[in-house]
Design a protein around this motif. Structure first.
Motif, short mmCIF file in Angstrom:
data_model
loop_
_atom_site.label_atom_id
_atom_site.label_comp_id
_atom_site.label_asym_id
_atom_site.label_seq_id
_atom_site.Cartn_x
_atom_site.Cartn_y
_atom_site.Cartn_z
N GLY A 72 0.78 -1.23 0.00
CA GLY A 72 0.00 0.00 0.00
C GLY A 72 0.81 1.27 0.00
O GLY A 72 0.29 2.33 -0.39
N ASP A 73 2.08 1.20 0.42
CA ASP A 73 2.87 2.44 0.51
C ASP A 73 3.31 2.97 -0.84
O ASP A 73 3.83 4.10 -0.92
N LEU A 74 3.10 2.19 -1.90
CA LEU A 74 3.38 2.73 -3.23
C LEU A 74 2.53 3.95 -3.52
O LEU A 74 2.90 4.81 -4.33
N GLY A 75 1.37 4.03 -2.85
CA GLY A 75 0.49 5.17 -3.03
C GLY A 75 1.08 6.48 -2.56
O GLY A 75 0.56 7.55 -2.87
N MET A 76 2.19 6.41 -1.79
CA MET A 76 2.87 7.62 -1.34
C MET A 76 3.72 8.25 -2.44
O MET A 76 4.16 9.40 -2.32
N ILE A 77 3.98 7.50 -3.49
CA ILE A 77 4.91 7.93 -4.53
C ILE A 77 4.13 8.43 -5.74
O ILE A 77 3.25 7.74 -6.26
N THR A 78 4.46 9.63 -6.21
CA THR A 78 3.78 10.22 -7.36
C THR A 78 4.72 10.27 -8.57
O THR A 78 5.94 10.08 -8.43
N THR A 79 4.16 10.57 -9.71
CA THR A 79 4.96 10.63 -10.93
C THR A 79 5.88 11.85 -10.97
O THR A 79 6.75 11.94 -11.84
N ASP A 80 5.70 12.78 -10.05
CA ASP A 80 6.58 13.95 -9.98
C ASP A 80 7.80 13.70 -9.10
O ASP A 80 8.69 14.57 -9.01
N ASP A 81 7.84 12.55 -8.46
CA ASP A 81 8.90 12.26 -7.49
C ASP A 81 10.13 11.64 -8.15
O ASP A 81 10.12 11.27 -9.32
N VAL A 82 11.18 11.52 -7.35
CA VAL A 82 12.39 10.80 -7.72
C VAL A 82 12.64 9.75 -6.65
O VAL A 82 12.57 10.07 -5.45
N ILE A 83 12.90 8.52 -7.04
CA ILE A 83 13.18 7.45 -6.08
C ILE A 83 14.69 7.30 -5.94
O ILE A 83 15.41 7.22 -6.95
N MET A 84 15.17 7.27 -4.71
CA MET A 84 16.57 6.95 -4.42
C MET A 84 16.58 5.63 -3.66
O MET A 84 16.14 5.58 -2.51
N ALA A 85 17.06 4.57 -4.30
CA ALA A 85 17.01 3.23 -3.71
C ALA A 85 18.40 2.80 -3.26
O ALA A 85 19.35 2.81 -4.05
N LEU A 86 18.50 2.42 -1.98
CA LEU A 86 19.78 1.98 -1.42
C LEU A 86 19.79 0.47 -1.27
O LEU A 86 18.91 -0.11 -0.62
#
Length: 335
Positions: free
Chosen positions: A99-113
């Motif tokens: 469900g937390d994918l809903g926190m991410i919008t198309t305007d965001d940038v993901i930084m994955a560690l």
């Protein structure tokens, strides 16, 4: 009664074993940071700059994600970014699929560690990033990993030995992760011209918040200021000093401008039989140091420390409007 055991063991030298271990840990971790700095001076530098530009130009926020120890570092990086003017928050890699994918919008940038870049839990975020064209920055030691191949930008951290003697417990690797996160945050801060005043908006609490207030928030004003005009007898000046309890008295001219100050130290230095009968003009230290009410408290502390004094006059348009004492700052948690 049995003899007590020593609290710590020592090697044949004078340094305890625990300290030797600590030094090995710090030396190993510093080696990782040095390797990272060397990589940034080389090809990694251009990649780092691209990542900073991507974040700077994003309309949304930085979503920092990770799992395990990398997750802890990701949470810290998100907090540092947010506190320095780059909107960011942490999304747990495993929770994203619930469900937390809903926190991410198309305007965001993901930084994955991910140090290995092969955490299966990361697949959900990778697929989501690809499906909605959300740019992803991978921070990993393996650019050829699944995460590295899926990311738009890969910040490949140099492979370095962990401080753990078995080369297992994440230590050097997590230090490098948080260091590159700090480097990104500060590069964005400096590029944006983020000021101490803006920083204060995000840090109103604690000692840091107190340091980011202004002189006007701590100064004493009005009748609390020990003041006497030029030409006053020292007997009257000493009474004023005692009544206000700040260990000093400010001497002003007819326009209300500070022309001198007399402190407890001045009294001791000028101690003589006729001290109380002379005027303040003979005893005062001329051109006393003053600060404006708009100065940050942190800068005021620096002035007090540099000049090794305990009180500062506050002036505005050359007029005395307040006074600050070190004891007030201590009580407020600033000093």
């Amino acid at each position: 009664m049995p003899s007590s055991k020593p609290l710590m063991t020592q090697s044949s030298g004078s340094i305890p074993d625990s300290v030797e271990s600590a030094l090995r840990t710090l030396e190993t971790e510093s080696g990782g940071i040095n390797a990272l700095a060397a990589a940034l001076r080389g090809p990694l530098g251009a990649t780092f700059a691209r990542a900073v530009d991507l974040i700077r130009n994003a309309k949304g926020r930085v979503i920092v994600t990770g799992l395990g120890k990398s997750g802890h570092m990701a949470r810290k990086i998100a907090a540092t970014l947010a506190s320095t003017g780059t909107p960011a928050f942490f999304v747990h890699t495993a929770e994203a699929a619930h469900g937390d994918l809903g926190m991410i919008t198309t305007d965001d940038v993901i930084m994955a560690l991910s140090w290995s870049g092969e955490q299966p839990e990361m697949k959900t975020l990778v697929n989501y990033s690809a499906r909605f064209a959300i740019p992803m920055i991978a921070v990993t030691s393996n650019a050829s990993s699944s995460l590295g191949q899926a990311a738009d930008i890969v910040i490949e951290l140099p492979k370095a030995r962990e401080a753990c003697p078995h080369n297992l417990a994440p230590t050097t690797s997590t230090m490098m992760q948080v260091a590159i996160g700090d480097a990104i945050a500060i590069a964005l801060l400096e590029g944006r011209g983020f000021t101490a005043l803006e920083f204060a908006h995000f840090h109103p609490g604690g000692k840091l918040g107190a340091m980011l207030k202004f002189v006007r928030d701590y100064m004493r004003t009005g009748a609390e200021i020990p003041l006497k005009p030029e030409g006053t007898k020292m007997s009257d000046a000493v009474v004023e000093m005692s009544a206000k309890g700040l260990g000093c008295v400010c001497i002003v001219n007819n326009a209300g401008e500070a022309v001198g100050i007399i402190t407890d130290g001045d009294l001791r230095r000028h101690m003589r039989p006729d001290l109380l009968t002379v005027t303040v003009d003979e005893i005062m230290t001329k051109q006393p140091k003053s600060v404006p009410p708009s100065m940050l408290a942190s800068e005021m502390i620096e002035v007090l420390n540099t000049r090794k004094i305990t009180t500062l006059l506050v002036t505005e348009a050359d007029k005395v409007v307040g006074i600050v004492h070190l004891h007030d700052l201590l009580r407020a948690g600033v000093a």
